[in-house]
Scaffold this motif. Structure first.
Motif, PDB file in Angstrom:
ATOM      1  N   VAL A   1       0.853  -1.181   0.000  1.00 32.13           N
ATOM      2  CA  VAL A   1       0.000   0.000   0.000  1.00 32.13           C
ATOM      3  C   VAL A   1       0.893   1.237   0.000  1.00 32.13           C
ATOM      4  O   VAL A   1       1.971   1.258   0.580  1.00 32.13           O
ATOM      5  CB  VAL A   1      -0.943   0.004   1.227  1.00 32.13           C
ATOM      6  CG1 VAL A   1      -0.165   0.124   2.523  1.00 32.13           C
ATOM      7  CG2 VAL A   1      -1.973   1.113   1.104  1.00 32.13           C
ATOM      8  N   ARG A   2       0.415   2.264  -0.715  1.00 32.27           N
ATOM      9  CA  ARG A   2       1.098   3.564  -0.775  1.00 32.27           C
ATOM     10  C   ARG A   2       0.125   4.621  -0.253  1.00 32.27           C
ATOM     11  O   ARG A   2      -1.039   4.641  -0.637  1.00 32.27           O
ATOM     12  CB  ARG A   2       1.506   3.863  -2.213  1.00 32.27           C
ATOM     13  CG  ARG A   2       2.216   5.196  -2.402  1.00 32.27           C
ATOM     14  CD  ARG A   2       2.451   5.501  -3.887  1.00 32.27           C
ATOM     15  NE  ARG A   2       3.308   4.498  -4.513  1.00 32.27           N
ATOM     16  CZ  ARG A   2       2.896   3.632  -5.415  1.00 32.27           C
ATOM     17  NH1 ARG A   2       1.615   3.628  -5.809  1.00 32.27           N
ATOM     18  NH2 ARG A   2       3.730   2.765  -5.960  1.00 32.27           N
ATOM     19  N   PHE A   3       0.601   5.510   0.635  1.00 31.99           N
ATOM     20  CA  PHE A   3      -0.297   6.510   1.204  1.00 31.99           C
ATOM     21  C   PHE A   3       0.505   7.711   1.698  1.00 31.99           C
ATOM     22  O   PHE A   3       1.743   7.679   1.791  1.00 31.99           O
ATOM     23  CB  PHE A   3      -1.111   5.913   2.367  1.00 31.99           C
ATOM     24  CG  PHE A   3      -0.273   5.486   3.546  1.00 31.99           C
ATOM     25  CD1 PHE A   3      -0.071   6.332   4.624  1.00 31.99           C
ATOM     26  CD2 PHE A   3       0.313   4.228   3.574  1.00 31.99           C
ATOM     27  CE1 PHE A   3       0.696   5.951   5.704  1.00 31.99           C
ATOM     28  CE2 PHE A   3       1.086   3.830   4.660  1.00 31.99           C
ATOM     29  CZ  PHE A   3       1.281   4.689   5.728  1.00 31.99           C
ATOM     30  N   LYS A   4      -0.218   8.781   2.035  1.00 32.85           N
ATOM     31  CA  LYS A   4       0.349   9.946   2.695  1.00 32.85           C
ATOM     32  C   LYS A   4      -0.337  10.115   4.045  1.00 32.85           C
ATOM     33  O   LYS A   4      -1.478   9.666   4.233  1.00 32.85           O
ATOM     34  CB  LYS A   4       0.134  11.208   1.847  1.00 32.85           C
ATOM     35  CG  LYS A   4       0.874  11.218   0.523  1.00 32.85           C
ATOM     36  CD  LYS A   4       0.606  12.520  -0.230  1.00 32.85           C
ATOM     37  CE  LYS A   4       1.345  12.554  -1.564  1.00 32.85           C
ATOM     38  NZ  LYS A   4       1.080  13.826  -2.306  1.00 32.85           N
TER      39      LYS A   4
ATOM     40  N   ILE B   1       1.164  -4.810   3.088  1.00 34.58           N
ATOM     41  CA  ILE B   1      -0.098  -4.986   3.814  1.00 34.58           C
ATOM     42  C   ILE B   1      -0.003  -6.276   4.623  1.00 34.58           C
ATOM     43  O   ILE B   1       0.245  -7.352   4.078  1.00 34.58           O
ATOM     44  CB  ILE B   1      -1.293  -5.036   2.854  1.00 34.58           C
ATOM     45  CG1 ILE B   1      -1.441  -3.700   2.119  1.00 34.58           C
ATOM     46  CG2 ILE B   1      -2.581  -5.379   3.608  1.00 34.58           C
ATOM     47  CD1 ILE B   1      -2.562  -3.692   1.094  1.00 34.58           C
ATOM     48  N   VAL B   2      -0.179  -6.174   5.928  1.00 37.98           N
ATOM     49  CA  VAL B   2      -0.094  -7.346   6.806  1.00 37.98           C
ATOM     50  C   VAL B   2      -1.372  -8.170   6.720  1.00 37.98           C
ATOM     51  O   VAL B   2      -1.342  -9.398   6.617  1.00 37.98           O
ATOM     52  CB  VAL B   2       0.174  -6.906   8.252  1.00 37.98           C
ATOM     53  CG1 VAL B   2       0.172  -8.109   9.189  1.00 37.98           C
ATOM     54  CG2 VAL B   2       1.497  -6.160   8.344  1.00 37.98           C
ATOM     55  N   ARG B   3      -2.495  -7.503   6.760  1.00 34.39           N
ATOM     56  CA  ARG B   3      -3.796  -8.167   6.681  1.00 34.39           C
ATOM     57  C   ARG B   3      -4.847  -7.104   6.409  1.00 34.39           C
ATOM     58  O   ARG B   3      -4.508  -5.934   6.204  1.00 34.39           O
ATOM     59  CB  ARG B   3      -4.113  -8.932   7.985  1.00 34.39           C
ATOM     60  CG  ARG B   3      -4.108  -8.053   9.220  1.00 34.39           C
ATOM     61  CD  ARG B   3      -4.172  -8.870  10.507  1.00 34.39           C
ATOM     62  NE  ARG B   3      -4.106  -8.031  11.686  1.00 34.39           N
ATOM     63  CZ  ARG B   3      -5.152  -7.487  12.303  1.00 34.39           C
ATOM     64  NH1 ARG B   3      -6.386  -7.710  11.823  1.00 34.39           N
ATOM     65  NH2 ARG B   3      -5.017  -6.734  13.365  1.00 34.39           N
ATOM     66  N   ARG B   4      -6.102  -7.495   6.437  1.00 35.96           N
ATOM     67  CA  ARG B   4      -7.202  -6.553   6.260  1.00 35.96           C
ATOM     68  C   ARG B   4      -8.203  -6.779   7.389  1.00 35.96           C
ATOM     69  O   ARG B   4      -8.355  -7.896   7.891  1.00 35.96           O
ATOM     70  CB  ARG B   4      -7.878  -6.735   4.901  1.00 35.96           C
ATOM     71  CG  ARG B   4      -6.954  -6.516   3.719  1.00 35.96           C
ATOM     72  CD  ARG B   4      -7.732  -6.594   2.399  1.00 35.96           C
ATOM     73  NE  ARG B   4      -8.720  -5.535   2.329  1.00 35.96           N
ATOM     74  CZ  ARG B   4      -8.436  -4.289   1.941  1.00 35.96           C
ATOM     75  NH1 ARG B   4      -7.210  -3.966   1.603  1.00 35.96           N
ATOM     76  NH2 ARG B   4      -9.379  -3.369   1.888  1.00 35.96           N
ATOM     77  N   VAL B   5      -8.877  -5.707   7.800  1.00 35.72           N
ATOM     78  CA  VAL B   5      -9.893  -5.818   8.835  1.00 35.72           C
ATOM     79  C   VAL B   5     -11.214  -5.269   8.310  1.00 35.72           C
ATOM     80  O   VAL B   5     -11.229  -4.367   7.462  1.00 35.72           O
ATOM     81  CB  VAL B   5      -9.491  -5.065  10.125  1.00 35.72           C
ATOM     82  CG1 VAL B   5      -8.267  -5.703  10.751  1.00 35.72           C
ATOM     83  CG2 VAL B   5      -9.238  -3.595   9.848  1.00 35.72           C
ATOM     84  N   ARG B   6     -12.292  -5.804   8.829  1.00 37.37           N
ATOM     85  CA  ARG B   6     -13.622  -5.340   8.464  1.00 37.37           C
ATOM     86  C   ARG B   6     -14.138  -4.444   9.582  1.00 37.37           C
ATOM     87  O   ARG B   6     -14.170  -4.845  10.753  1.00 37.37           O
ATOM     88  CB  ARG B   6     -14.574  -6.515   8.254  1.00 37.37           C
ATOM     89  CG  ARG B   6     -15.943  -6.116   7.711  1.00 37.37           C
ATOM     90  CD  ARG B   6     -16.841  -7.312   7.553  1.00 37.37           C
ATOM     91  NE  ARG B   6     -17.127  -7.934   8.836  1.00 37.37           N
ATOM     92  CZ  ARG B   6     -17.979  -8.934   9.011  1.00 37.37           C
ATOM     93  NH1 ARG B   6     -18.589  -9.466   7.967  1.00 37.37           N
ATOM     94  NH2 ARG B   6     -18.180  -9.450  10.209  1.00 37.37           N
TER      95      ARG B   6
ATOM     96  N   PRO C   1      -6.934  -1.732   5.026  1.00 38.65           N
ATOM     97  CA  PRO C   1      -5.648  -2.438   5.095  1.00 38.65           C
ATOM     98  C   PRO C   1      -4.976  -2.206   6.440  1.00 38.65           C
ATOM     99  O   PRO C   1      -5.132  -1.163   7.064  1.00 38.65           O
ATOM    100  CB  PRO C   1      -4.843  -1.801   3.954  1.00 38.65           C
ATOM    101  CG  PRO C   1      -5.423  -0.437   3.792  1.00 38.65           C
ATOM    102  CD  PRO C   1      -6.886  -0.554   4.128  1.00 38.65           C
ATOM    103  N   VAL C   2      -4.214  -3.208   6.865  1.00 35.40           N
ATOM    104  CA  VAL C   2      -3.450  -3.127   8.113  1.00 35.40           C
ATOM    105  C   VAL C   2      -1.969  -3.225   7.773  1.00 35.40           C
ATOM    106  O   VAL C   2      -1.550  -4.120   7.038  1.00 35.40           O
ATOM    107  CB  VAL C   2      -3.838  -4.254   9.094  1.00 35.40           C
ATOM    108  CG1 VAL C   2      -3.010  -4.160  10.380  1.00 35.40           C
ATOM    109  CG2 VAL C   2      -5.321  -4.171   9.424  1.00 35.40           C
TER     110      VAL C   2
END
Length: 281
Positions: free
Chosen positions: A163-166, A188-193, A204-205
């Motif tokens: 993932v890319r972010f600011k 990205i380690v994992r995803r959460v709902r 994303p986590v």
């Protein structure tokens, strides 16, 4: 006269006879008999059949190559992960600069009897791999920690999800100014709902090295825009488990970490004063 002619003819006959060319001798083997030919063919068929039995089939060769390729791919990914963590550690060391690491041993001041760090309801945190400090709300009611992010873009690198972010910040958020518009890239380690009144959301986590007083841990953060809240960082139960407890009557028990381009720690008092009466939920 006749006798002479006869003698001459006899001599010519002998001369022509002596010049006759004899056929050249050849070394060709004698032709095989039918029985010998059949025996030789049988020997060749037997030899070829044995080679086919002993050699691996094409399917077996493909399976062996596939297993070998999968093993190499796993090794490459493992090495890639190790390199990424190494880069994070190197970035942290570079961000710290030449300043020595101060290890505090006054455990009676900053820890409780069970050796857990005692935190206030709000604290300064440092992100060495990003190169900045940020304000954080300590909230045992939240499960996962959260980091304010904008322009979140997912992409693939070396077969893994990245993932890319600011950083999503308000004008009055306290941060090292040079990182405000910098892109941050991490796996990205994992995803959460996330279930909210407006519906469900998948976030994303990521995992980032974080410092807070005596604590130096890799912390998992969900990425979402927190600019409508007072703190760009939220630290939840997963972070505090087994390492920290909260005293909600206190704030900023630990000094603000220092990074190149940022303000010194002793100038954080004015920034802290604005949060003494915070009411963020």
């Amino acid at each position: 006269m006749r006798l002479g002619v006869l003698c001459l003819m006899a001599g010519l006959s002998l001369s022509f006879a002596g010049c006759a060319v004899t056929p050249p001798e050849t070394n060709d083997p004698p032709p095989l008999s039918e029985a010998s030919f059949n025996s030789r063919i049988l020997e060749l068929e037997t030899s070829i059949a044995q080679q086919c039995v002993s050699a691996p089939t094409l399917r077996e060769q493909q399976l062996n190559q596939q297993q070998h390729h999968q093993a190499l791919t796993a090794d490459v990914r493992e090495v890639g992960s190790l390199l990424r963590y190494l880069r994070q550690d190197v970035a942290g060391l570079q961000a710290r600069g030449e300043e020595p690491v101060i290890v505090r041993e006054e455990c009676d001041v900053d820890t409780v009897q069970d050796n857990k760090a005692l935190l206030g309801r709000s604290e300064w945190v440092g992100l060495p791999s990003v190169g900045t400090y940020l304000k954080a709300r300590i909230d045992s009611g939240a499960n996962t920690s959260s980091l304010s992010a904008a322009d979140i873009t997912r992409f693939e690198r070396d077969g893994e999800n990245w993932v890319r972010f600011k950083l999503a910040l308000n004008d009055d958020d306290v941060v090292v100014d040079r990182v405000r518009d910098e892109w941050i890239e991490t796996p990205i380690v994992r995803r959460v709902r996330i279930v909210q009144a407006s519906g469900e959301d998948s976030r994303p986590v990521i995992s980032l090295l974080m410092t807070l007083g005596p604590i130096r841990e890799n912390v998992e953060f969900t990425l979402n825009d927190r600019t409508h809240l007072d703190y760009p960082v939220l630290l939840g139960r997963r972070f505090m488990m087994d390492i920290a407890t909260i005293d909600v009557a206190q704030t900023y028990r630990y000094e603000r970490p220092e990074f190149p381009g940022g303000e010194p720690a002793d100038k954080a008092v004015d920034d802290e004063a604005a949060d003494q009466d915070d009411t963020e939920e």
